[in-house]
Design an enzyme around this catalytic site. Sequence first.
Site, short mmCIF file in Angstrom:
data_model
loop_
_atom_site.label_atom_id
_atom_site.label_comp_id
_atom_site.label_asym_id
_atom_site.label_seq_id
_atom_site.Cartn_x
_atom_site.Cartn_y
_atom_site.Cartn_z
N GLY A 38 0.70 -1.35 0.07
CA GLY A 38 -0.14 0.06 0.05
C GLY A 38 0.78 1.37 -0.03
CE1 TYR A 139 -5.59 -13.22 -2.79
CE2 TYR A 139 -6.74 -13.93 -5.15
CZ TYR A 139 -6.72 -13.26 -3.87
OH TYR A 139 -7.63 -12.09 -3.75
N1 LIG Z 1 -8.04 -6.06 -6.62
C1 LIG Z 1 -9.10 -7.24 -6.82
O1 LIG Z 1 -9.47 -7.20 -8.21
C2 LIG Z 1 -9.51 -8.19 -6.15
C3 LIG Z 1 -10.33 -9.05 -6.43
C4 LIG Z 1 -10.75 -10.00 -5.38
C5 LIG Z 1 -10.33 -9.74 -4.04
N2 LIG Z 1 -9.48 -8.75 -3.99
C6 LIG Z 1 -8.97 -8.65 -2.48
O2 LIG Z 1 -9.50 -7.41 -2.00
C7 LIG Z 1 -8.50 -7.06 -0.94
C8 LIG Z 1 -7.81 -5.54 -1.24
O3 LIG Z 1 -7.30 -6.00 -2.69
P1 LIG Z 1 -6.27 -4.54 -3.38
O4 LIG Z 1 -6.19 -5.02 -4.94
O5 LIG Z 1 -6.89 -3.34 -2.72
O6 LIG Z 1 -4.79 -5.07 -2.82
P2 LIG Z 1 -3.86 -4.14 -2.45
O7 LIG Z 1 -2.32 -4.90 -2.47
O8 LIG Z 1 -3.80 -2.68 -3.01
O9 LIG Z 1 -4.20 -3.84 -0.75
C9 LIG Z 1 -3.88 -4.57 0.20
C10 LIG Z 1 -3.37 -3.72 1.25
O10 LIG Z 1 -3.09 -4.63 2.44
C11 LIG Z 1 -1.76 -4.25 3.31
N3 LIG Z 1 -1.37 -5.49 4.07
C12 LIG Z 1 -1.00 -6.57 3.52
N4 LIG Z 1 -0.68 -7.33 4.65
C13 LIG Z 1 -0.72 -6.65 5.55
C14 LIG Z 1 -0.48 -7.08 7.07
N5 LIG Z 1 -0.32 -8.30 7.36
N6 LIG Z 1 -0.75 -6.26 7.86
C15 LIG Z 1 -1.48 -4.95 7.76
N7 LIG Z 1 -1.74 -4.42 6.27
C16 LIG Z 1 -1.33 -5.31 5.18
C17 LIG Z 1 -1.06 -3.59 1.99
O11 LIG Z 1 -0.19 -2.80 2.43
C18 LIG Z 1 -1.99 -2.89 1.17
O12 LIG Z 1 -2.22 -1.60 1.46
C19 LIG Z 1 -7.35 -8.25 -0.90
O13 LIG Z 1 -7.67 -8.93 0.42
C20 LIG Z 1 -7.69 -9.01 -2.00
O14 LIG Z 1 -7.31 -10.28 -1.94
C21 LIG Z 1 -9.15 -7.96 -4.67
#
Ligand SMILES: NC(=O)c1ccc[n+]([C@@H]2O[C@H](COP(=O)([O-])OP(=O)(O)OC[C@H]3O[C@@H](n4cnc5c(N)ncnc54)[C@H](O)[C@@H]3O)[C@@H](O)[C@H]2O)c1
Length: 319
Positions: A38, A139
Amino acid sequence: MSAKYLVTGGAGYVGSVVAQHLIEAGHAVTVLDNLSTGFRDAVPAGADFIEGDIRDAAKWLDSSYAAVLHFAASSQVGESVAKPEKYWDNNVGGTMALLAAMRDAHVRTLVFSSTAATYGEPVSSPIKETDPTAPTSPYGASKLAVDHMITGEASAHGLGAVSLRYFNVAGAYGEYGERHDPESHLIPLVLQVAQGRREAISVFGDDYATPDGTCVRDYIHVADLADAHLRALDAATPGEHLICNLGNGSGFSVREVIETVRQVTGHPIPEVVAERRGGDPAVLVASAATAHERLGWRPARADLAGIVADAWAFAQRKG
Ligand SMILES: NC(=O)c1ccc[n+]([C@@H]2O[C@H](COP(=O)([O-])OP(=O)(O)OC[C@H]3O[C@@H](n4cnc5c(N)ncnc54)[C@H](O)[C@@H]3O)[C@@H](O)[C@H]2O)c1
């Protein structure tokens, strides 16, 4: 009524958009994010920020929070194949610690980011929540394990939980958009071609059993997703784990996406046809009937040109 929410992963793509929507709805938001993928500048200005890990959530969680919205995760399918242990540790271990902290702090409402990847190869289309779950990557398996964990937490300890299974999230909301590194999602990758950051877009297979031979996916605007999260907070019922797919219910092919990016950006977007990738189903489209029935949710921004235009505006601002 105004409430206080903990948003894990609120410095990431989806979490930042949802945090901003919560603030606009008059709520107090604390973002907990370790900034592993992030960005500090993605945390909305009106939110409190804790730079920390979900495994340490007990340090900060207390009964003043009405609910947790849990976005924090590792979410790169390819990386999960190469480093499965990272996915079990962060996604499963991290959520286990978060659930324990919520139990101790008596925070009894959770909205969780699940994924279409929990289903694997679809047995029918559109995909329903009752369809078999057979993830094809660590995943997807880690997210399915968390869904099982939440089901147990709801029935044993009275948690009210909603898992939202997103299909392909796309678009942007003002200052908040998609900045993954490495990027694996189609729309931002095609926009990188339009920006001159990449020479051409690879089309992985053009001989699928689809109208134009390329894979069809269900693209959902991130602001529509945010709307569903606010509704899920209201719908969460103690002792129940509700699972809802979130998609538009109709798909767009890879070629349709590329053509739309050409129209929106005015760039020719060269494409290169490459071999099919293993594990890429021809069509992945959600049935969002449960989200309609239980959350009263319907996508308001299903138009692909609008989704791409919002992502393009964000890419030009931040990319
Ligand atoms: N973007 C998509 O198309 C999509 C589709 C299906 C599911 N998701 C799910 O949605 C969620 C958000 O996805 P995104 O695209 O915004 O991802 P992203 O990587 O932009 O955001 C994830 C955030 O979580 C933080 N993070 C990770 N591990 C951490 C931890 N242990 N402690 C604290 N912070 C932590 C990261 O720094 C990041 O800011 C995720 O769980 C992902 O699996 C996303």
